[in-house]
Scaffold this motif. Sequence first.
Motif, PDB file in Angstrom:
ATOM      1  N   LYS A  14       0.581  14.682  12.627  1.00  0.00           N
ATOM      2  CA  LYS A  14       0.707  15.303  11.462  1.00  0.00           C
ATOM      3  C   LYS A  14      -0.054  14.474  10.419  1.00  0.00           C
ATOM      4  O   LYS A  14      -0.542  15.255   9.389  1.00  0.00           O
ATOM      5  N   LEU A  15      -0.361  13.208  10.339  1.00  0.00           N
ATOM      6  CA  LEU A  15      -1.144  12.650   9.300  1.00  0.00           C
ATOM      7  C   LEU A  15      -2.682  12.352   9.751  1.00  0.00           C
ATOM      8  O   LEU A  15      -3.357  11.831   9.022  1.00  0.00           O
ATOM      9  N   HIS A  16      -2.937  13.019  10.855  1.00  0.00           N
ATOM     10  CA  HIS A  16      -4.245  12.885  11.654  1.00  0.00           C
ATOM     11  C   HIS A  16      -4.923  11.436  11.646  1.00  0.00           C
ATOM     12  O   HIS A  16      -5.847  11.063  11.222  1.00  0.00           O
ATOM     13  N   LEU A  17      -3.945  10.582  12.083  1.00  0.00           N
ATOM     14  CA  LEU A  17      -4.001   9.188  12.303  1.00  0.00           C
ATOM     15  C   LEU A  17      -3.903   8.916  13.744  1.00  0.00           C
ATOM     16  O   LEU A  17      -3.496   9.761  14.617  1.00  0.00           O
ATOM     17  N   THR A  18      -4.538   7.633  14.320  1.00  0.00           N
ATOM     18  CA  THR A  18      -4.322   7.364  15.848  1.00  0.00           C
ATOM     19  C   THR A  18      -2.716   6.812  15.817  1.00  0.00           C
ATOM     20  O   THR A  18      -2.291   6.286  14.757  1.00  0.00           O
ATOM     21  N   GLN A  19      -2.042   6.956  17.046  1.00  0.00           N
ATOM     22  CA  GLN A  19      -0.909   6.192  17.268  1.00  0.00           C
ATOM     23  C   GLN A  19      -0.868   4.542  16.941  1.00  0.00           C
ATOM     24  O   GLN A  19       0.069   4.168  16.114  1.00  0.00           O
ATOM     25  N   PRO A  20      -1.999   3.899  17.144  1.00  0.00           N
ATOM     26  CA  PRO A  20      -2.103   2.578  16.856  1.00  0.00           C
ATOM     27  C   PRO A  20      -1.790   2.306  15.353  1.00  0.00           C
ATOM     28  O   PRO A  20      -1.582   1.261  14.774  1.00  0.00           O
ATOM     29  N   ALA A  21      -2.812   2.995  14.635  1.00  0.00           N
ATOM     30  CA  ALA A  21      -2.826   2.928  13.281  1.00  0.00           C
ATOM     31  C   ALA A  21      -1.271   3.204  12.458  1.00  0.00           C
ATOM     32  O   ALA A  21      -0.915   2.416  11.637  1.00  0.00           O
ATOM     33  N   VAL A  22      -0.621   4.085  13.146  1.00  0.00           N
ATOM     34  CA  VAL A  22       0.711   4.271  12.714  1.00  0.00           C
ATOM     35  C   VAL A  22       1.715   3.052  12.839  1.00  0.00           C
ATOM     36  O   VAL A  22       2.584   2.723  12.289  1.00  0.00           O
ATOM     37  N   SER A  23       1.494   2.722  14.103  1.00  0.00           N
ATOM     38  CA  SER A  23       2.194   1.457  14.611  1.00  0.00           C
ATOM     39  C   SER A  23       2.029   0.361  13.746  1.00  0.00           C
ATOM     40  O   SER A  23       2.993  -0.600  13.357  1.00  0.00           O
ATOM     41  N   HIS A  24       0.761   0.033  13.621  1.00  0.00           N
ATOM     42  CA  HIS A  24       0.194  -1.083  12.715  1.00  0.00           C
ATOM     43  C   HIS A  24       0.878  -0.987  10.962  1.00  0.00           C
ATOM     44  O   HIS A  24       1.326  -1.926  10.688  1.00  0.00           O
ATOM     45  N   ALA A  25       0.872   0.235  10.904  1.00  0.00           N
ATOM     46  CA  ALA A  25       1.374   0.554   9.272  1.00  0.00           C
ATOM     47  C   ALA A  25       2.900   0.194   9.288  1.00  0.00           C
ATOM     48  O   ALA A  25       3.324  -0.385   8.378  1.00  0.00           O
ATOM     49  N   LEU A  26       3.729   0.652  10.476  1.00  0.00           N
ATOM     50  CA  LEU A  26       5.114   0.225  10.400  1.00  0.00           C
ATOM     51  C   LEU A  26       5.518  -1.150  10.505  1.00  0.00           C
ATOM     52  O   LEU A  26       6.131  -1.956   9.972  1.00  0.00           O
ATOM     53  N   SER A  27       4.450  -1.909  11.603  1.00  0.00           N
ATOM     54  CA  SER A  27       4.606  -3.377  11.620  1.00  0.00           C
ATOM     55  C   SER A  27       4.651  -4.118  10.222  1.00  0.00           C
ATOM     56  O   SER A  27       4.937  -5.063   9.846  1.00  0.00           O
ATOM     57  N   ARG A  28       3.331  -3.563   9.404  1.00  0.00           N
ATOM     58  CA  ARG A  28       3.167  -4.118   7.989  1.00  0.00           C
ATOM     59  C   ARG A  28       4.500  -3.985   7.259  1.00  0.00           C
ATOM     60  O   ARG A  28       4.770  -5.055   6.562  1.00  0.00           O
ATOM     61  N   LEU A  29       5.139  -2.712   7.403  1.00  0.00           N
ATOM     62  CA  LEU A  29       6.368  -2.581   6.604  1.00  0.00           C
ATOM     63  C   LEU A  29       7.547  -3.293   7.015  1.00  0.00           C
ATOM     64  O   LEU A  29       8.400  -3.939   6.043  1.00  0.00           O
ATOM     65  N   ASP A  69       0.899  -1.196   0.058  1.00  0.00           N
ATOM     66  CA  ASP A  69      -0.087  -0.078  -0.041  1.00  0.00           C
ATOM     67  C   ASP A  69       0.938   1.311   0.118  1.00  0.00           C
ATOM     68  O   ASP A  69       1.759   1.483   0.804  1.00  0.00           O
ATOM     69  N   LEU A  70       0.906   2.084  -0.973  1.00  0.00           N
ATOM     70  CA  LEU A  70       1.513   3.142  -1.086  1.00  0.00           C
ATOM     71  C   LEU A  70       1.441   4.372   0.068  1.00  0.00           C
ATOM     72  O   LEU A  70       2.169   4.884   0.502  1.00  0.00           O
ATOM     73  N   ASN A  71       0.387   4.234   0.777  1.00  0.00           N
ATOM     74  CA  ASN A  71      -0.062   5.074   1.916  1.00  0.00           C
ATOM     75  C   ASN A  71       1.078   4.556   3.239  1.00  0.00           C
ATOM     76  O   ASN A  71       1.453   5.336   3.908  1.00  0.00           O
ATOM     77  N   LEU A  72       1.595   3.435   3.031  1.00  0.00           N
ATOM     78  CA  LEU A  72       2.691   3.066   4.008  1.00  0.00           C
ATOM     79  C   LEU A  72       3.677   3.757   3.993  1.00  0.00           C
ATOM     80  O   LEU A  72       4.463   3.951   4.938  1.00  0.00           O
ATOM     81  N   PHE A  73       4.262   4.102   2.690  1.00  0.00           N
ATOM     82  CA  PHE A  73       5.489   4.764   2.378  1.00  0.00           C
ATOM     83  C   PHE A  73       5.210   6.279   2.956  1.00  0.00           C
ATOM     84  O   PHE A  73       6.134   7.127   3.394  1.00  0.00           O
ATOM     85  N   VAL A  74       3.926   6.783   2.695  1.00  0.00           N
ATOM     86  CA  VAL A  74       3.745   8.181   3.458  1.00  0.00           C
ATOM     87  C   VAL A  74       4.143   8.158   4.956  1.00  0.00           C
ATOM     88  O   VAL A  74       4.601   9.046   5.496  1.00  0.00           O
ATOM     89  N   ILE A  75       3.624   7.086   5.615  1.00  0.00           N
ATOM     90  CA  ILE A  75       3.776   6.971   6.987  1.00  0.00           C
ATOM     91  C   ILE A  75       5.216   6.711   7.325  1.00  0.00           C
ATOM     92  O   ILE A  75       5.669   7.519   8.245  1.00  0.00           O
ATOM     93  N   LEU A  76       6.078   6.037   6.637  1.00  0.00           N
ATOM     94  CA  LEU A  76       7.461   5.540   6.602  1.00  0.00           C
ATOM     95  C   LEU A  76       8.145   7.157   6.656  1.00  0.00           C
ATOM     96  O   LEU A  76       9.040   7.344   7.413  1.00  0.00           O
ATOM     97  N   LYS A  77       7.744   7.831   5.735  1.00  0.00           N
ATOM     98  CA  LYS A  77       8.526   9.088   5.469  1.00  0.00           C
ATOM     99  C   LYS A  77       8.179  10.028   6.543  1.00  0.00           C
ATOM    100  O   LYS A  77       9.100  10.873   7.004  1.00  0.00           O
ATOM    101  N   THR A  78       6.959  10.130   7.084  1.00  0.00           N
ATOM    102  CA  THR A  78       6.278  10.960   8.308  1.00  0.00           C
ATOM    103  C   THR A  78       7.226  10.694   9.462  1.00  0.00           C
ATOM    104  O   THR A  78       7.582  11.530  10.244  1.00  0.00           O
ATOM    105  N   VAL A  79       6.995   9.308   9.667  1.00  0.00           N
ATOM    106  CA  VAL A  79       7.975   9.090  11.053  1.00  0.00           C
ATOM    107  C   VAL A  79       9.399   9.200  10.939  1.00  0.00           C
ATOM    108  O   VAL A  79       9.940   9.632  11.957  1.00  0.00           O
ATOM    109  N   TYR A  80       9.750   9.117   9.945  1.00  0.00           N
ATOM    110  CA  TYR A  80      11.446   9.241   9.670  1.00  0.00           C
ATOM    111  C   TYR A  80      11.620  10.817   9.976  1.00  0.00           C
ATOM    112  O   TYR A  80      12.643  11.124  10.588  1.00  0.00           O
ATOM    113  N   GLN A  81      10.863  11.824   9.043  1.00  0.00           N
ATOM    114  CA  GLN A  81      10.996  13.116   9.551  1.00  0.00           C
ATOM    115  C   GLN A  81      10.671  13.686  10.768  1.00  0.00           C
ATOM    116  O   GLN A  81      11.188  14.624  11.206  1.00  0.00           O
ATOM    117  N   GLU A  82       9.516  12.908  11.583  1.00  0.00           N
ATOM    118  CA  GLU A  82       9.039  13.689  12.886  1.00  0.00           C
ATOM    119  C   GLU A  82       9.894  12.921  13.855  1.00  0.00           C
ATOM    120  O   GLU A  82      10.166  13.268  15.205  1.00  0.00           O
TER     121      GLU A  82
END
Length: 309
Positions: free
Chosen positions: A28-43, A6-19
Motif C-alpha cells: 500500500k505504501l509502495h515500499l519494500t518489506q525490509p523498509a517497513v520492518s526497519h521503520a517499525l524497528s526504529r519506532l 520522522d513523521l513518515n514513521l507514523f504513516v507506516i505505523l498507521k498503515t501496518v495497524y490498518q492492514e
Amino acid sequence: MHGKIDLNLFVILKTVYQEGNITSAADKLHLTQPAVSHALSRLRDKFDDPLFIRHGRRMVPSPFCQKIILQVIESVQVLEATMNSERLFDIAAFKREIKFGFRDILESIFFPPLMNDLLTNTPNITINSRQVSHVDMEKSLENQDLDIVIDVLTPTSNHIKNTFICNEHFSLICRRDHPILNDLTIDNYAKASHAVVSLKGAQVDLIDMALAKHALARNVVLRCEHYFAATKVISQSDMIMTMPNSYAQVLKQQLPVHVTSLPFNVPLMPVHMYWHEQAQNDLVNSWMRDKLLALAQQLIPKEKLKNGN
C-alpha cells in the motif's frame, strides 16, 4: 522516548495497524518489506515497546499501540488533509473500496444514482455493502470492517461521529385490492395478518409502541429480514405490512401494491449517518459522506429533511 521522530514513521505505523500485515502495508505504501520492518524497528526503539505481536499472518497491536493508535491515525490524517487541501484533492486519483453498513431499504434508494455516478466519474471507487445490527455497528466501524453506516438513531460512544440524514415516517403497504382499504381503522389494522421486517439486535419497534398506547398489538404471521421479499408476499396475499415510506414508494413502482397512511400516529424515525472518529479527516471517507448527504437531499422528500448534528 528521546529525540525527534520522522513523521513518515507514523504513516507506516498507521498503515501496518490498518492492514494487519507488513506485506500488505508495504504494498500500500509502495515500499519494500525490509523498509517497513526497519521503520517499525526504529519506532520500537523510540517507544521501548514491541508495538505489534505476530499472531499467525497478522500483526496484532500491543496494549501500548492500541492506546496511542487513534491519536496517531488522527494526526496523520490531519497532516494529509493539510498537504492535500480541498483545492488539490482529486478523488479520481484514489483507488478505494468503501464499505457501507446499509439495509436493503437504503441500498434500493441510494445505489441506483450513486453507482451511475461512480461508474462514470470515479471508477476506481468501489462499494461493498452489508447489513449490520445496531449492537455490532460501533465495533464494525472501529475495526474498519465498515467505513460508513446509515441507520436509525442509535446510542454510541464518543468515538463514533454522526450526522442527521432525515426523519422517516411509516406507511401501510398491501395488495391493491385488499379489503382493509375499504375500512382502515386502528382495530382492523391490529386484527389483520401482518408481515414484519426486523434485523437481529434491532431496538424496540416504534409501531408496536404506538399500538400499545391504544392497548392493541399486531397479529404477526411472518417475520423476515428483507422488505422486498415481504412485499412480494403481501402483493399475493391478505397480509399487510408497515414500513418506511421512502422505500414503500420505491416498491410501489415495482410490485402491484398500494401505499397509504396509517390509521394512528407513529413517531417519526430519525435516520443518521455514522463513521468512526479515526475516519473523520480521511479525504475519501469525507468525500463519500458529502456525496451521500447530497443524494439524501435529492432522494428523500424535503418535508422530512432538517438541519442536525
